[in-house]
Design a protein around this motif. Structure first.
Motif, PDB file in Angstrom:
ATOM      1  N   LEU A 124     -12.381  31.852 -19.466  1.00  0.00           N
ATOM      2  CA  LEU A 124     -13.406  31.342 -20.385  1.00  0.00           C
ATOM      3  C   LEU A 124     -13.211  29.842 -20.572  1.00  0.00           C
ATOM      4  CD1 LEU A 124     -13.311  34.120 -23.140  1.00  0.00           C
ATOM      5  CD2 LEU A 124     -14.920  33.925 -21.231  1.00  0.00           C
ATOM      6  N   PRO A 125     -13.926  29.009 -19.827  1.00  0.00           N
ATOM      7  CA  PRO A 125     -13.716  27.564 -19.940  1.00  0.00           C
ATOM      8  C   PRO A 125     -14.204  26.997 -21.269  1.00  0.00           C
ATOM      9  CG  PRO A 125     -15.520  28.038 -18.444  1.00  0.00           C
ATOM     10  CD  PRO A 125     -14.896  29.353 -18.783  1.00  0.00           C
ATOM     11  N   PHE A 126     -13.456  26.052 -21.766  1.00  0.00           N
ATOM     12  CA  PHE A 126     -13.914  25.226 -22.885  1.00  0.00           C
ATOM     13  C   PHE A 126     -14.930  24.241 -22.316  1.00  0.00           C
ATOM     14  CE2 PHE A 126     -13.966  21.524 -25.536  1.00  0.00           C
ATOM     15  CZ  PHE A 126     -13.768  21.976 -26.829  1.00  0.00           C
ATOM     16  N   GLU A 127     -16.109  24.138 -22.924  1.00  0.00           N
ATOM     17  CA  GLU A 127     -17.122  23.199 -22.408  1.00  0.00           C
ATOM     18  C   GLU A 127     -18.189  22.924 -23.452  1.00  0.00           C
ATOM     19  OE1 GLU A 127     -20.450  24.277 -21.568  1.00  0.00           O
ATOM     20  OE2 GLU A 127     -20.289  26.320 -20.781  1.00  0.00           O
ATOM     21  N   PRO A 143     -24.627  12.537 -34.651  1.00  0.00           N
ATOM     22  CA  PRO A 143     -24.617  11.561 -33.546  1.00  0.00           C
ATOM     23  C   PRO A 143     -23.235  11.070 -33.151  1.00  0.00           C
ATOM     24  CG  PRO A 143     -26.405  11.073 -35.052  1.00  0.00           C
ATOM     25  CD  PRO A 143     -25.596  12.153 -35.706  1.00  0.00           C
ATOM     26  N   GLN A 144     -22.308  10.966 -34.110  1.00  0.00           N
ATOM     27  CA  GLN A 144     -20.981  10.461 -33.791  1.00  0.00           C
ATOM     28  C   GLN A 144     -19.987  11.564 -33.432  1.00  0.00           C
ATOM     29  OE1 GLN A 144     -20.370   7.196 -33.379  1.00  0.00           O
ATOM     30  NE2 GLN A 144     -22.582   7.096 -33.705  1.00  0.00           N
ATOM     31  N   SER A 145     -20.446  12.799 -33.358  1.00  0.00           N
ATOM     32  CA  SER A 145     -19.574  13.888 -32.946  1.00  0.00           C
ATOM     33  C   SER A 145     -19.065  13.631 -31.537  1.00  0.00           C
ATOM     34  CB  SER A 145     -20.322  15.221 -32.977  1.00  0.00           C
ATOM     35  OG  SER A 145     -19.590  16.234 -32.312  1.00  0.00           O
ATOM     36  N   VAL A 146     -17.783  13.894 -31.309  1.00  0.00           N
ATOM     37  CA  VAL A 146     -17.196  13.659 -29.990  1.00  0.00           C
ATOM     38  C   VAL A 146     -17.919  14.465 -28.924  1.00  0.00           C
ATOM     39  CG1 VAL A 146     -15.438  15.475 -30.262  1.00  0.00           C
ATOM     40  CG2 VAL A 146     -15.013  13.558 -28.723  1.00  0.00           C
ATOM     41  N   PHE A 147     -18.462  15.622 -29.293  1.00  0.00           N
ATOM     42  CA  PHE A 147     -19.135  16.458 -28.305  1.00  0.00           C
ATOM     43  C   PHE A 147     -20.519  15.951 -27.938  1.00  0.00           C
ATOM     44  CE2 PHE A 147     -16.178  19.445 -30.448  1.00  0.00           C
ATOM     45  CZ  PHE A 147     -15.339  19.636 -29.358  1.00  0.00           C
ATOM     46  N   ARG A 148     -21.075  15.050 -28.759  1.00  0.00           N
ATOM     47  CA  ARG A 148     -22.349  14.410 -28.415  1.00  0.00           C
ATOM     48  C   ARG A 148     -22.141  13.200 -27.511  1.00  0.00           C
ATOM     49  NH1 ARG A 148     -26.813  15.228 -31.750  1.00  0.00           N
ATOM     50  NH2 ARG A 148     -27.822  13.882 -30.213  1.00  0.00           N
ATOM     51  N   ARG A 149     -20.910  12.659 -27.506  1.00  0.00           N
ATOM     52  CA  ARG A 149     -20.663  11.391 -26.820  1.00  0.00           C
ATOM     53  C   ARG A 149     -19.807  11.511 -25.563  1.00  0.00           C
ATOM     54  NH1 ARG A 149     -17.628   7.995 -29.646  1.00  0.00           N
ATOM     55  NH2 ARG A 149     -16.764   9.577 -31.027  1.00  0.00           N
ATOM     56  N   PHE A 150     -19.155  12.670 -25.371  1.00  0.00           N
ATOM     57  CA  PHE A 150     -18.254  12.832 -24.235  1.00  0.00           C
ATOM     58  C   PHE A 150     -18.411  14.214 -23.608  1.00  0.00           C
ATOM     59  CE2 PHE A 150     -16.193   9.843 -27.118  1.00  0.00           C
ATOM     60  CZ  PHE A 150     -15.813   8.809 -26.266  1.00  0.00           C
ATOM     61  N   LEU A 151     -18.214  14.279 -22.304  1.00  0.00           N
ATOM     62  CA  LEU A 151     -18.063  15.566 -21.635  1.00  0.00           C
ATOM     63  C   LEU A 151     -16.637  16.038 -21.871  1.00  0.00           C
ATOM     64  CD1 LEU A 151     -18.957  17.789 -19.564  1.00  0.00           C
ATOM     65  CD2 LEU A 151     -18.016  16.289 -17.780  1.00  0.00           C
ATOM     66  N   ARG A 152     -16.485  17.249 -22.387  1.00  0.00           N
ATOM     67  CA  ARG A 152     -15.163  17.819 -22.625  1.00  0.00           C
ATOM     68  C   ARG A 152     -15.125  19.221 -22.009  1.00  0.00           C
ATOM     69  NH1 ARG A 152     -12.264  15.154 -26.824  1.00  0.00           N
ATOM     70  NH2 ARG A 152     -12.483  12.945 -26.333  1.00  0.00           N
ATOM     71  N   VAL A 153     -14.279  19.402 -21.021  1.00  0.00           N
ATOM     72  CA  VAL A 153     -14.160  20.686 -20.340  1.00  0.00           C
ATOM     73  C   VAL A 153     -12.678  20.964 -20.122  1.00  0.00           C
ATOM     74  CG1 VAL A 153     -14.913  22.079 -18.364  1.00  0.00           C
ATOM     75  CG2 VAL A 153     -16.309  20.155 -19.126  1.00  0.00           C
ATOM     76  N   ALA A 154     -12.277  22.231 -20.231  1.00  0.00           N
ATOM     77  CA  ALA A 154     -10.884  22.599 -19.983  1.00  0.00           C
ATOM     78  C   ALA A 154     -10.807  24.064 -19.575  1.00  0.00           C
ATOM     79  CB  ALA A 154     -10.019  22.347 -21.220  1.00  0.00           C
ATOM     80  N   VAL A 155      -9.830  24.376 -18.721  1.00  0.00           N
ATOM     81  CA  VAL A 155      -9.567  25.758 -18.330  1.00  0.00           C
ATOM     82  C   VAL A 155      -8.154  25.812 -17.767  1.00  0.00           C
ATOM     83  CG1 VAL A 155     -10.299  25.666 -15.896  1.00  0.00           C
ATOM     84  CG2 VAL A 155     -10.668  27.754 -17.231  1.00  0.00           C
ATOM     85  N   SER A 156      -7.529  26.974 -17.809  1.00  0.00           N
ATOM     86  CA  SER A 156      -6.205  27.136 -17.223  1.00  0.00           C
ATOM     87  C   SER A 156      -6.329  27.566 -15.772  1.00  0.00           C
ATOM     88  CB  SER A 156      -5.381  28.167 -18.009  1.00  0.00           C
ATOM     89  OG  SER A 156      -5.102  27.679 -19.304  1.00  0.00           O
ATOM     90  N   GLY A 182      -0.248  27.767 -13.388  1.00  0.00           N
ATOM     91  CA  GLY A 182       0.662  27.229 -14.387  1.00  0.00           C
ATOM     92  C   GLY A 182       0.241  25.886 -14.917  1.00  0.00           C
ATOM     93  N   ALA A 183      -1.046  25.582 -14.890  1.00  0.00           N
ATOM     94  CA  ALA A 183      -1.509  24.261 -15.320  1.00  0.00           C
ATOM     95  C   ALA A 183      -2.745  24.387 -16.206  1.00  0.00           C
ATOM     96  CB  ALA A 183      -1.821  23.386 -14.111  1.00  0.00           C
ATOM     97  N   ARG A 184      -3.006  23.319 -16.945  1.00  0.00           N
ATOM     98  CA  ARG A 184      -4.216  23.201 -17.755  1.00  0.00           C
ATOM     99  C   ARG A 184      -5.045  22.076 -17.171  1.00  0.00           C
ATOM    100  NH1 ARG A 184      -7.333  26.363 -21.008  1.00  0.00           N
ATOM    101  NH2 ARG A 184      -8.192  25.243 -22.787  1.00  0.00           N
ATOM    102  N   LEU A 185      -6.266  22.386 -16.753  1.00  0.00           N
ATOM    103  CA  LEU A 185      -7.183  21.397 -16.204  1.00  0.00           C
ATOM    104  C   LEU A 185      -8.115  20.919 -17.304  1.00  0.00           C
ATOM    105  CD1 LEU A 185      -8.298  23.221 -12.913  1.00  0.00           C
ATOM    106  CD2 LEU A 185      -6.191  21.917 -13.352  1.00  0.00           C
ATOM    107  N   SER A 186      -8.469  19.634 -17.285  1.00  0.00           N
ATOM    108  CA  SER A 186      -9.397  19.127 -18.284  1.00  0.00           C
ATOM    109  C   SER A 186     -10.233  17.993 -17.720  1.00  0.00           C
ATOM    110  CB  SER A 186      -8.653  18.656 -19.544  1.00  0.00           C
ATOM    111  OG  SER A 186      -7.796  17.576 -19.248  1.00  0.00           O
TER     112      SER A 186
END
Length: 281
Positions: free
Chosen positions: A44-47, A203-216, A219-223
């Motif tokens: 389940l990726p964070f996105e 408007p100033q929420s980090v999720f409105r201003r940046f692409l943020r994605v992460a998944v394991s 043995g690593a965490r990708l982001s």
């Protein structure tokens, strides 16, 4: 309906299948909890693609199930941790919703941040644990025992006062880095609706201003932070590279994060990503 409303039998089967797990109902033990956490972090990726496209982020439990399980998408904390809360509740775990103030990447003296992070408390026979599959940065693949002012397994630390504010931190090559601050006060689901609206529309929420994605991955965490791709291993090694083209970024989303936006959304998403990658004056 809330995240503490159990799934139907069919929904439970579908959610376990989404996590790549057998349909047999695992008993509500710590060992099985850790298996569920690890599977969720890998599947389940964070996105925040919907936020970037200015789409409504609906955190009604049925809408979250449709998006994350049926449509095989990811989401952010209000979606990921609420789905996981329903899964755990359905399997017989005792779940409490908590809320935190994100401090990741901020200096210690940065101004107070709002309560915009959903995390979970799980009570087992041998004690209480913290679970969080919905953070866009470092993530523990195991439930963390709720033990204050000591180092926890896997390079984590919880400091503060049990009756006051607690601070979760992760160990990094440069030292301890705070993720968020929170209390153990149980939260009502209705309050997350307002928090989600703020997070996805302010408007100033980090999720409105940046692409943020992460998944394991193994043995690593990708982001992804806009065009910055990072791979962090459990032993603290960090590999980074920059992505400067929107089409390459879309390829990385598909191949490394298993995110396949709908065909009709690709033109708008490509344009939005290109804007995020453009040099800032």
């Amino acid at each position: 309906m809330t995240p503490l409303t159990p799934f139907s039998a069919a929904q439970l089967d579908a959610t376990l299948a989404r996590l790549g797990l057998p349909a047999a109902r695992p008993a509500p033990t710590l060992a099985n909890l850790d298996r569920l956490i690890d599977a969720a972090l890998h599947r389940l990726p964070f996105e925040n693609l919907d936020v970037l496209l200015e789409k409504t982020v609906d955190i009604d439990p049925q809408a979250v199930f449709a998006k994350l399980v049926e449509q095989r998408r990811g989401g952010y904390c209000f979606e990921l941790n609420s789905l996981f809360a329903r899964l755990l509740t359905s399997l017989g775990y005792r779940v409490t919703l908590l809320v935190g103030r994100v401090r990741w990447g901020l200096p210690a003296d940065a101004p107070q941040t709002p309560q915009t992070h959903l995390l979970l408390r799980i009570d087992l026979a041998d004690g209480a644990y913290l679970v969080d599959i919905g953070f866009g940065g470092p993530a523990s693949s195991r439930a963390l025992p709720l033990r204050v002012n000591e180092e926890l397994p896997g390079g984590w630390r919880l400091t503060g006062e049990p009756d006051g504010e607690l601070e979760m931190a992760a160990r990094s090559p440069s030292g301890w880095q705070t993720l968020y601050r929170f209390t153990l006060q149980a939260q009502q689901w209705v309050d997350y609706v307002m928090r989600n609206w703020y997070t996805s529309t302010y408007p100033q929420s980090v999720f409105r201003r940046f692409l943020r994605v992460a998944v394991s991955e193994g043995g690593a965490r990708l982001s992804l932070n806009n065009g910055q791709f990072t791979r962090r291993t459990v032993d603290g090694n960090v590999e980074q590279r920059s992505i400067e083209d929107a089409d390459e970024l879309l390829t990385v989303l598909r191949e490394r994060f298993r995110l396949w936006p709908a065909e009709r959304e690709l033109p708008a998403l490509r344009q939005r990503l290109a804007g995020l990658l453009a040099p800032r004056e």
